[in-house]
Design a protein around this motif. Structure first.
Motif, PDB file in Angstrom:
ATOM      1  N   ASP A  17       1.365 -11.104  41.550  1.00  0.00           N
ATOM      2  CA  ASP A  17       0.626 -10.766  40.335  1.00  0.00           C
ATOM      3  C   ASP A  17       1.468  -9.913  39.402  1.00  0.00           C
ATOM      4  OD1 ASP A  17      -1.522 -12.187  41.235  1.00  0.00           O
ATOM      5  OD2 ASP A  17      -2.650 -10.421  41.939  1.00  0.00           O
ATOM      6  N   ARG A  18       2.181  -8.924  39.951  1.00  0.00           N
ATOM      7  CA  ARG A  18       3.038  -8.084  39.113  1.00  0.00           C
ATOM      8  C   ARG A  18       4.173  -8.899  38.514  1.00  0.00           C
ATOM      9  NH1 ARG A  18       2.041  -4.586  43.234  1.00  0.00           N
ATOM     10  NH2 ARG A  18       4.006  -5.063  44.258  1.00  0.00           N
ATOM     11  N   GLY A  19       4.785  -9.755  39.317  1.00  0.00           N
ATOM     12  CA  GLY A  19       5.870 -10.598  38.819  1.00  0.00           C
ATOM     13  C   GLY A  19       5.386 -11.538  37.731  1.00  0.00           C
ATOM     14  N   PHE A  20       4.230 -12.113  37.924  1.00  0.00           N
ATOM     15  CA  PHE A  20       3.664 -13.028  36.922  1.00  0.00           C
ATOM     16  C   PHE A  20       3.344 -12.273  35.640  1.00  0.00           C
ATOM     17  CE2 PHE A  20       0.083 -15.340  34.999  1.00  0.00           C
ATOM     18  CZ  PHE A  20       0.731 -16.543  34.773  1.00  0.00           C
ATOM     19  N   ALA A  21       2.791 -11.069  35.780  1.00  0.00           N
ATOM     20  CA  ALA A  21       2.456 -10.266  34.599  1.00  0.00           C
ATOM     21  C   ALA A  21       3.719  -9.887  33.836  1.00  0.00           C
ATOM     22  CB  ALA A  21       1.676  -9.017  35.006  1.00  0.00           C
ATOM     23  N   VAL A  22       4.773  -9.516  34.567  1.00  0.00           N
ATOM     24  CA  VAL A  22       6.023  -9.155  33.908  1.00  0.00           C
ATOM     25  C   VAL A  22       6.612 -10.359  33.202  1.00  0.00           C
ATOM     26  CG1 VAL A  22       8.407  -8.461  34.336  1.00  0.00           C
ATOM     27  CG2 VAL A  22       6.531  -7.230  35.428  1.00  0.00           C
ATOM     28  N   ARG A  23       6.618 -11.506  33.874  1.00  0.00           N
ATOM     29  CA  ARG A  23       7.138 -12.731  33.273  1.00  0.00           C
ATOM     30  C   ARG A  23       6.333 -13.116  32.046  1.00  0.00           C
ATOM     31  NH1 ARG A  23       8.039 -14.921  38.139  1.00  0.00           N
ATOM     32  NH2 ARG A  23       5.969 -15.804  38.182  1.00  0.00           N
ATOM     33  N   ARG A  24       5.023 -13.049  32.163  1.00  0.00           N
ATOM     34  CA  ARG A  24       4.159 -13.422  31.046  1.00  0.00           C
ATOM     35  C   ARG A  24       4.380 -12.467  29.870  1.00  0.00           C
ATOM     36  NH1 ARG A  24      -1.786 -13.414  32.580  1.00  0.00           N
ATOM     37  NH2 ARG A  24      -1.333 -11.221  32.650  1.00  0.00           N
ATOM     38  N   ALA A  25       4.501 -11.181  30.155  1.00  0.00           N
ATOM     39  CA  ALA A  25       4.727 -10.208  29.089  1.00  0.00           C
ATOM     40  C   ALA A  25       6.074 -10.464  28.429  1.00  0.00           C
ATOM     41  CB  ALA A  25       4.660  -8.799  29.651  1.00  0.00           C
ATOM     42  N   THR A  26       7.085 -10.796  29.195  1.00  0.00           N
ATOM     43  CA  THR A  26       8.412 -11.058  28.639  1.00  0.00           C
ATOM     44  C   THR A  26       8.382 -12.298  27.763  1.00  0.00           C
ATOM     45  OG1 THR A  26       9.396 -10.057  30.581  1.00  0.00           O
ATOM     46  CG2 THR A  26      10.817 -11.427  29.235  1.00  0.00           C
ATOM     47  N   VAL A  27       7.777 -13.355  28.241  1.00  0.00           N
ATOM     48  CA  VAL A  27       7.674 -14.580  27.448  1.00  0.00           C
ATOM     49  C   VAL A  27       6.856 -14.306  26.193  1.00  0.00           C
ATOM     50  CG1 VAL A  27       6.719 -16.914  27.412  1.00  0.00           C
ATOM     51  CG2 VAL A  27       7.969 -16.122  29.409  1.00  0.00           C
ATOM     52  N   ARG A  29       6.528 -11.426  24.648  1.00  0.00           N
ATOM     53  CA  ARG A  29       7.335 -10.608  23.737  1.00  0.00           C
ATOM     54  C   ARG A  29       8.387 -11.447  23.034  1.00  0.00           C
ATOM     55  NH1 ARG A  29       9.028  -6.216  27.622  1.00  0.00           N
ATOM     56  NH2 ARG A  29       7.122  -6.503  28.761  1.00  0.00           N
ATOM     57  N   VAL A  30       9.019 -12.332  23.769  1.00  0.00           N
ATOM     58  CA  VAL A  30      10.028 -13.199  23.155  1.00  0.00           C
ATOM     59  C   VAL A  30       9.374 -14.083  22.104  1.00  0.00           C
ATOM     60  CG1 VAL A  30      11.587 -15.145  23.587  1.00  0.00           C
ATOM     61  CG2 VAL A  30      11.595 -13.167  25.115  1.00  0.00           C
ATOM     62  N   PHE A  31       8.245 -14.670  22.444  1.00  0.00           N
ATOM     63  CA  PHE A  31       7.539 -15.535  21.494  1.00  0.00           C
ATOM     64  C   PHE A  31       7.149 -14.751  20.244  1.00  0.00           C
ATOM     65  CE2 PHE A  31       3.585 -17.397  19.863  1.00  0.00           C
ATOM     66  CZ  PHE A  31       4.072 -18.643  19.502  1.00  0.00           C
ATOM     67  N   ARG A  32       6.611 -13.542  20.432  1.00  0.00           N
ATOM     68  CA  ARG A  32       6.234 -12.714  19.290  1.00  0.00           C
ATOM     69  C   ARG A  32       7.435 -12.345  18.434  1.00  0.00           C
ATOM     70  NH1 ARG A  32       3.944  -8.933  22.376  1.00  0.00           N
ATOM     71  NH2 ARG A  32       2.543 -10.205  23.563  1.00  0.00           N
ATOM     72  N   ALA A  33       8.552 -12.056  19.088  1.00  0.00           N
ATOM     73  CA  ALA A  33       9.762 -11.698  18.341  1.00  0.00           C
ATOM     74  C   ALA A  33      10.249 -12.883  17.500  1.00  0.00           C
ATOM     75  CB  ALA A  33      10.857 -11.247  19.300  1.00  0.00           C
ATOM     76  N   VAL A  34      10.279 -14.058  18.107  1.00  0.00           N
ATOM     77  CA  VAL A  34      10.706 -15.256  17.364  1.00  0.00           C
ATOM     78  C   VAL A  34       9.736 -15.536  16.231  1.00  0.00           C
ATOM     79  CG1 VAL A  34      10.990 -17.760  17.553  1.00  0.00           C
ATOM     80  CG2 VAL A  34      11.953 -16.263  19.299  1.00  0.00           C
ATOM     81  N   GLU A  35       8.462 -15.447  16.513  1.00  0.00           N
ATOM     82  CA  GLU A  35       7.449 -15.689  15.489  1.00  0.00           C
ATOM     83  C   GLU A  35       7.581 -14.685  14.343  1.00  0.00           C
ATOM     84  OE1 GLU A  35       2.678 -16.478  15.469  1.00  0.00           O
ATOM     85  OE2 GLU A  35       3.420 -14.802  16.644  1.00  0.00           O
ATOM     86  N   THR A  36       7.814 -13.432  14.687  1.00  0.00           N
ATOM     87  CA  THR A  36       7.962 -12.394  13.663  1.00  0.00           C
ATOM     88  C   THR A  36       9.161 -12.689  12.772  1.00  0.00           C
ATOM     89  OG1 THR A  36       6.967 -10.741  15.098  1.00  0.00           O
ATOM     90  CG2 THR A  36       8.301  -9.928  13.277  1.00  0.00           C
TER      91      THR A  36
END
Length: 87
Positions: A17-27, A29-36
């Motif tokens: 669950d922690r690994g999935f949450a970290v991965r999801r948060a990273t993806v 964040r990357v998506f938000r950064a690209v979108e921004t």
């Protein structure tokens, strides 16, 4: 033995669950950064284009207003103010 297996499963589940949450948060964040970056660049370009269009429209209106004033000034009959003319 049963308690140990349940404990291990709990630990693994928590790690997953922690690994999935970290991965999801990273993806995310990357998506938000690209979108921004994409939206900011596009938004800024659009804002500049809109501002320039507004400047051009204001200039055209000012030119048309000045032209109309000139035409009206040339066409308007020159009448003396009441009470100042000859009888």
């Amino acid at each position: 033995m049963q308690d140990t297996q349940q404990g291990n499963a709990s630990v693994l589940r928590g790690a997953f669950d922690r690994g999935f949450a970290v991965r999801r948060a990273t993806v995310g964040r990357v998506f938000r950064a690209v979108e921004t970056v994409l939206m900011f660049e596009g938004g800024q370009r659009t804002a500049r284009r809109n501002a320039w269009a507004a400047v051009c429209a204001d200039r055209n209106r000012a030119r048309a207003r000045a032209e109309a004033s000139d035409i009206l000034a040339r066409l308007a009959p020159v009448n003396p103010a009441p009470g100042t003319g000859s009888h």
